[in-house]
Motif scaffolding. Sequence first.
Motif, PDB file in Angstrom:
ATOM      1  N   ASP A  31       0.663  -1.132  -0.114  1.00 32.50           N
ATOM      2  CA  ASP A  31       0.073   0.004   0.018  1.00 32.50           C
ATOM      3  C   ASP A  31       0.958   1.288   0.125  1.00 32.50           C
ATOM      4  O   ASP A  31       0.560   2.242  -0.664  1.00 32.50           O
ATOM      5  N   ILE A  32       1.926   1.174   0.806  1.00 28.55           N
ATOM      6  CA  ILE A  32       2.800   2.532   0.867  1.00 28.55           C
ATOM      7  C   ILE A  32       3.548   2.549  -0.612  1.00 28.55           C
ATOM      8  O   ILE A  32       3.857   3.825  -0.857  1.00 28.55           O
ATOM      9  N   GLU A  33       4.113   1.372  -1.083  1.00 28.13           N
ATOM     10  CA  GLU A  33       4.679   1.513  -2.338  1.00 28.13           C
ATOM     11  C   GLU A  33       3.948   2.114  -3.572  1.00 28.13           C
ATOM     12  O   GLU A  33       4.422   2.713  -4.508  1.00 28.13           O
ATOM     13  N   ARG A  34       2.924   1.755  -3.192  1.00 29.79           N
ATOM     14  CA  ARG A  34       1.755   2.043  -4.388  1.00 29.79           C
ATOM     15  C   ARG A  34       1.821   3.698  -4.333  1.00 29.79           C
ATOM     16  O   ARG A  34       1.538   4.613  -5.296  1.00 29.79           O
ATOM     17  N   LEU A  35       1.555   4.245  -2.828  1.00 29.65           N
ATOM     18  CA  LEU A  35       1.706   5.673  -2.848  1.00 29.65           C
ATOM     19  C   LEU A  35       2.825   6.313  -3.303  1.00 29.65           C
ATOM     20  O   LEU A  35       2.848   7.283  -4.065  1.00 29.65           O
ATOM     21  N   ILE A  51       4.128  15.022   4.075  1.00 33.53           N
ATOM     22  CA  ILE A  51       3.110  14.794   2.940  1.00 33.53           C
ATOM     23  C   ILE A  51       1.676  15.291   3.570  1.00 33.53           C
ATOM     24  O   ILE A  51       1.353  15.073   4.647  1.00 33.53           O
ATOM     25  N   SER A  52       0.832  16.023   2.697  1.00 31.99           N
ATOM     26  CA  SER A  52      -0.281  16.808   3.164  1.00 31.99           C
ATOM     27  C   SER A  52      -1.735  15.797   2.885  1.00 31.99           C
ATOM     28  O   SER A  52      -1.403  14.896   2.209  1.00 31.99           O
ATOM     29  N   GLU A  53      -2.571  16.205   3.684  1.00 32.82           N
ATOM     30  CA  GLU A  53      -3.982  15.624   3.558  1.00 32.82           C
ATOM     31  C   GLU A  53      -4.328  15.926   1.872  1.00 32.82           C
ATOM     32  O   GLU A  53      -4.914  15.002   1.302  1.00 32.82           O
ATOM     33  N   GLU A  54      -4.282  16.926   1.303  1.00 30.67           N
ATOM     34  CA  GLU A  54      -4.744  17.248   0.019  1.00 30.67           C
ATOM     35  C   GLU A  54      -3.981  16.385  -1.008  1.00 30.67           C
ATOM     36  O   GLU A  54      -4.557  15.723  -1.871  1.00 30.67           O
ATOM     37  N   THR A  55      -2.763  16.017  -0.898  1.00 33.90           N
ATOM     38  CA  THR A  55      -1.828  15.021  -1.769  1.00 33.90           C
ATOM     39  C   THR A  55      -2.564  13.779  -1.723  1.00 33.90           C
ATOM     40  O   THR A  55      -2.455  13.061  -2.467  1.00 33.90           O
ATOM     41  N   LEU A  56      -2.793  13.345  -0.405  1.00 35.88           N
ATOM     42  CA  LEU A  56      -3.299  11.991  -0.094  1.00 35.88           C
ATOM     43  C   LEU A  56      -4.746  11.789  -0.642  1.00 35.88           C
ATOM     44  O   LEU A  56      -5.219  10.994  -1.138  1.00 35.88           O
ATOM     45  N   GLN A  57      -5.720  12.878  -0.687  1.00 33.67           N
ATOM     46  CA  GLN A  57      -6.758  12.844  -1.147  1.00 33.67           C
ATOM     47  C   GLN A  57      -6.571  12.743  -2.919  1.00 33.67           C
ATOM     48  O   GLN A  57      -7.450  12.042  -3.371  1.00 33.67           O
ATOM     49  N   GLN A  58      -5.872  13.301  -3.202  1.00 26.08           N
ATOM     50  CA  GLN A  58      -5.430  12.938  -4.810  1.00 26.08           C
ATOM     51  C   GLN A  58      -4.941  11.852  -5.083  1.00 26.08           C
ATOM     52  O   GLN A  58      -5.601  11.125  -6.128  1.00 26.08           O
ATOM     53  N   PHE A  59      -4.133  11.126  -4.136  1.00 28.99           N
ATOM     54  CA  PHE A  59      -3.747   9.478  -4.230  1.00 28.99           C
ATOM     55  C   PHE A  59      -5.053   8.742  -4.182  1.00 28.99           C
ATOM     56  O   PHE A  59      -5.250   7.798  -5.020  1.00 28.99           O
ATOM     57  N   PRO A  96      -2.482  12.268   8.339  1.00 27.41           N
ATOM     58  CA  PRO A  96      -3.348  13.192   7.159  1.00 27.41           C
ATOM     59  C   PRO A  96      -4.621  12.403   6.699  1.00 27.41           C
ATOM     60  O   PRO A  96      -5.065  12.666   5.662  1.00 27.41           O
ATOM     61  N   LEU A  97      -4.682  11.081   6.744  1.00 25.80           N
ATOM     62  CA  LEU A  97      -5.870  10.430   6.325  1.00 25.80           C
ATOM     63  C   LEU A  97      -6.911  10.215   7.221  1.00 25.80           C
ATOM     64  O   LEU A  97      -7.786   9.535   7.056  1.00 25.80           O
ATOM     65  N   GLU A  98      -6.802  10.995   8.400  1.00 22.49           N
ATOM     66  CA  GLU A  98      -7.785  10.940   9.484  1.00 22.49           C
ATOM     67  C   GLU A  98      -9.118  11.337   9.032  1.00 22.49           C
ATOM     68  O   GLU A  98     -10.077  10.691   9.355  1.00 22.49           O
ATOM     69  N   LEU A  99      -9.230  12.443   8.053  1.00 22.24           N
ATOM     70  CA  LEU A  99     -10.393  12.948   7.754  1.00 22.24           C
ATOM     71  C   LEU A  99     -10.923  12.436   6.385  1.00 22.24           C
ATOM     72  O   LEU A  99     -12.097  12.731   5.751  1.00 22.24           O
ATOM     73  N   ILE A 100     -10.313  11.277   5.435  1.00 20.20           N
ATOM     74  CA  ILE A 100     -10.505  10.986   4.528  1.00 20.20           C
ATOM     75  C   ILE A 100     -11.571   9.517   4.576  1.00 20.20           C
ATOM     76  O   ILE A 100     -11.040   8.686   5.408  1.00 20.20           O
ATOM     77  N   GLU A 101     -12.694   9.559   4.142  1.00 12.92           N
ATOM     78  CA  GLU A 101     -13.790   8.679   4.315  1.00 12.92           C
ATOM     79  C   GLU A 101     -13.209   7.217   3.727  1.00 12.92           C
ATOM     80  O   GLU A 101     -12.931   7.305   2.370  1.00 12.92           O
ATOM     81  N   THR A 102     -13.528   6.105   4.420  1.00 11.20           N
ATOM     82  CA  THR A 102     -13.227   4.904   3.697  1.00 11.20           C
ATOM     83  C   THR A 102     -14.671   4.323   3.003  1.00 11.20           C
ATOM     84  O   THR A 102     -15.439   4.529   3.503  1.00 11.20           O
ATOM     85  N   PRO A 103     -14.491   3.881   1.626  1.00 13.66           N
ATOM     86  CA  PRO A 103     -15.936   3.864   1.057  1.00 13.66           C
ATOM     87  C   PRO A 103     -16.312   2.774   1.821  1.00 13.66           C
ATOM     88  O   PRO A 103     -15.771   1.725   2.233  1.00 13.66           O
ATOM     89  N   LYS A 104     -17.810   2.672   1.652  1.00 14.06           N
ATOM     90  CA  LYS A 104     -18.633   1.447   2.234  1.00 14.06           C
ATOM     91  C   LYS A 104     -18.633   0.359   1.441  1.00 14.06           C
ATOM     92  O   LYS A 104     -18.779   0.469   0.063  1.00 14.06           O
TER      93      LYS A 104
END
Length: 300
Positions: A31-35, A51-59, A96-104
């Motif tokens: 998973d990390i290598e994919r990022l 690394i920021s939340e915005e960059t991770l949202q793009q990923f 930085p992923l705390e507020l990124i929602e996991t899909p149901k």
Amino acid sequence: MNWNSYIKSYQSYLKIERGLSKNTIENYSFDIERLCLFLATNGIEVSPIKISEETLQQFVYSVSTQVNARSQARIISGLKSFFGYLIFEDYRLDNPLELIETPKTGRKLPDILSVDEIDRLISAIDLTSNEGERNRAMLETLYGCGLRVTELVSLKISDLFFDEGFVKVIGKGNKDRFVPIGRAAQKYIHIYKDSMRVHLNIKKEFGDTLFLNRRGGQLTRAMIFTIIKDLAIKIELNKKISPHTFRHSFATHLLENGADLRSIQLMLGHESITTTEIYLHLDRKFLSEVINTFHPRKSI
């Protein structure tokens, strides 16, 4: 420290502190290598610390266009664990992923095989081949004990306690458990050991490993998948199955024949009974039969 240094440190933590298996650690690392690949492809130079939340949202958005919701949820969960580790080690103050929602994803019920389908698969094994007796013993053990594929290929001769009717299994997190083994599996393991395994040129380091390849070494997980896939094609089974399907079937058939959930949990090696409940393929007909058999007012 660059990404590789943090990843190696994280892998050591997963192995030593959390006691996770090699396969599980590899999945977390992937998973990390994919990022990292996403960052390199898009020319983004940033450390895990910055690394920021915005960059991770793009990923995450990029991943959502490539994989299904279940795989996306797994990747997000894996990365949350990595950044949680960085917080634990005081490298970061936030995740930085705390507020990124996991899909149901909903609940995915496992595929199972009927008893007849299992019989057909095992009967399709070519016992005239050098590996026939081994393959029959392995499938009987998979279904008879409900083992994970890694547990099967790691099984030792010294782990067989047939007089007591058990085998010792090293499960997830290197935790031992004793699993009952039926007479059928015992019988075919004895046949394999006496008629095939004794004639192999066994490598010294695998002298105690039960199931071996033709070169006297340990079987790979992929080889077990291939054996089962080829048998399914041979009998024209219109199902996508794997070694894990035998584990699902083991648990389901036990439950349908009256075994209690707690006993099945212990045999499968689940820490939480909730996992066992999700694992089993329950249908309404079976639940109705439970009420009609066991409820005190069933006959009123």
